[in-house]
Design an enzyme around this catalytic site. Structure first.
Site, PDB file in Angstrom:
ATOM      1  CB  SER A 142     -10.120   6.360  -2.344  1.00  0.00           C
ATOM      2  OG  SER A 142     -10.857   7.503  -2.625  1.00  0.00           O
ATOM      3  N   GLY A 197     -12.159   5.770   1.904  1.00  0.00           N
ATOM      4  CA  GLY A 197     -11.821   6.400   3.178  1.00  0.00           C
ATOM      5  C   GLY A 197     -11.032   5.455   4.064  1.00  0.00           C
ATOM      6  N   GLY A 234      -9.908   1.884   3.003  1.00  0.00           N
ATOM      7  CA  GLY A 234      -8.864   1.633   2.009  1.00  0.00           C
ATOM      8  C   GLY A 234      -9.365   1.705   0.585  1.00  0.00           C
ATOM      9  N   GLY A 252      -6.040  11.414  -0.620  1.00  0.00           N
ATOM     10  CA  GLY A 252      -6.417  10.929  -1.951  1.00  0.00           C
ATOM     11  C   GLY A 252      -5.350  11.225  -2.983  1.00  0.00           C
ATOM     12  CG  ASP A 253      -4.435  15.150  -3.828  1.00  0.00           C
ATOM     13  OD1 ASP A 253      -5.338  14.810  -4.624  1.00  0.00           O
ATOM     14  OD2 ASP A 253      -4.468  16.215  -3.186  1.00  0.00           O
TER      15      ASP A 253
END
Lengths: 310, 310
Positions: free
Chosen positions: B217, B219, B222, B248-249
């Protein structure tokens, strides 16, 4: 029995961190927690001095449960807290291990409904019938009227129970008008109340606003008392180094225990100063060091009469 | 059923203050709290997508009770947390209302005994017999061995259950050796793991360390996926402004739901990016904005195949 009132009880949480930096993420190295709020601190010290104490005020939610559980083990302290639907507040003291400085974060406390406030006043009046003295301590939670302490002072006076008021700002100003037996402002609270930064002048002015006696706590310089019986200064023998958390509450316990034991003012003041200094000296915030207390009481506190009329 | 594992669950508390200044006292203007820890956040998003989820890990003390109570009302989420004698940690996010910046204070979590760790592993292996996929999420509480995730990955592989690992540092390094199906590091975690700050190079290096697929990831840029089926980049249509907490989760939930639904990789990645962006856009930290999610999914996420061998 002595009654202490803490309308805004708290779960006092202390976090130790390695350097506090705004906008950063911190790993907490040590977590401690204990029941708090000024009246609960006063109660613990009174109990340690041998007095039976009932603590009242509000407790609610899971933090309220933790506060009540923390009181159950304390000898001579009985839990007369009144349930509230909201949650008892947490206070967070973040101690920076590098500098020793503390950053404080205080939740506002539960919103108290008019019904809950009525229930408290009923419980309070019932406690007054069995009380030798009462201490009204600390801030007001949301929903409790700002003039709350005036009503509680009046109820105590009607019941013939000596009443000490230890709060600040508008609740202090309003409470004074009901003529409490004793207030114990610190220098900042005195200045806010009277507009004067000169301790003796401010203490006298506070007394004229309605308190029978005023004992001003002047930090390391000790106490200044202006009473109908006379005026005194009481100071520790030397500057005391340590954590001042709870020192003011210990002074309140000293004054209140001296009152119910009918000690003369100089002895009450000596006890209050010794307890306060022994609290600064204790390793755990808010506890007092009993050996230091006894030694200070034996030969460490100097109490001198002030010249002039009270 | 999908299983999410959160060994170090948390009660996430958010305080709003008017300007945070070290060594000062602050009145908190607003308090919010909710059950937290990465796997619990993943579970809530999976449930919102229509999946049945069992959450496991440890919960203890009064904060553990609050976390469990906060899960009882959540549709499609079942509580399979294992009791621990210590207290579930609190995390405190102090949001400065003036700047919008957040200062984070994280308790370490309960000390887990060897007996408690054994009890968890037994419960976990039992859950695996009924699981379609498992996500292992977040940090380890004190007492849990640093190689814990390697053992949990191995148990999932033995049971034939696809396993996603979302952690960092040494627990990630050790867990990788057991060959999880998928890891989802961010740029910092990737760099810490591989020593490379170049995303494609670092993602490939992470894959060589043992993960079947790696979705990095990056930020606002993408996701970058390196898998046995191919390599893709997936990005939101434009820069998304808001609170990145939980983004992120949400991406993990998107990837995991796509896996159990046997979606092709481009669709899994589009879902993960859309959920992640819709979480940044939501007014409440850690929630996602469903309308924004559906619109992004319909026509907002660009997924492009990367040249070169996986």
């Amino acid at each position: 029995m002595i009654v202490t009132v803490t309308l805004n009880t708290a779960l006092d949480i202390t976090y130790r961190v390695q350097g506090l930096r705004p906008h950063a993420s911190h790993r907490i190295t040590e977590v401690t927690e204990r029941p708090g709020g000024k009246g609960l601190n006063v109660a613990r010290v009174l109990a340690a001095l041998g007095h039976e104490v009932a603590v009242t005020g509000f407790a609610g939610g899971t933090t309220g449960d933790v506060v009540r559980a923390g009181l159950t083990g304390v000898h001579r302290v009985s839990d007369a807290l009144v349930p509230v639907a909201g949650s008892t507040r947490r206070t967070i003291a973040v101690v920076d291990e590098r500098t020793g400085d503390t950053t404080q974060l205080n939740e506002p406390g539960p919103a108290v409904s008019p019904t809950e406030w009525d229930a408290f006043q009923e419980a309070y009046e019932d406690l007054l019938t069995r009380a030798d003295a009462v201490a009204l301590c600390g801030s007001l939670p949301p929903g409790v009227p700002v003039g709350a302490y005036a009503g509680l002072v009046r109820a105590a006076r009607t019941a013939g129970v000596p009443v000490l008021l230890d709060t600040s700002g508008e609740p202090l100003r309003r409470g004074l008008a009901a003529r409490p037996d004793l207030i114990k402002p610190n220098a900042d609270e005195l200045a806010e109340l009277t507009g004067s930064h000169e301790p003796l002048r401010a203490t006298q002015a506070a007394r004229r606003r309605g308190a029978r006696s005023v004992v001003a706590s002047l930090g390391p310089e000790g106490l200044l008392a202006v009473t109908p019986e006379g005026r005194w200064r009481a100071a520790p023998p030397a500057q005391v180094r340590g954590n001042p958390t709870g020192a003011g509450d210990s002074a309140v316990a000293g004054l209140l225990s001296g009152l119910v034991e009918h000690l003369p003012w100089p002895q009450r003041l000596a006890r209050a100063v010794a307890l306060s200094a022994a609290t600064v000296l204790a390793p755990v915030a808010g506890e007092f060091d009993r050996a230091a207390y006894e030694e200070l009481l034996d030969r460490g506190v100097e109490v001198t009469a002030e010249a002039g009329a009270a």
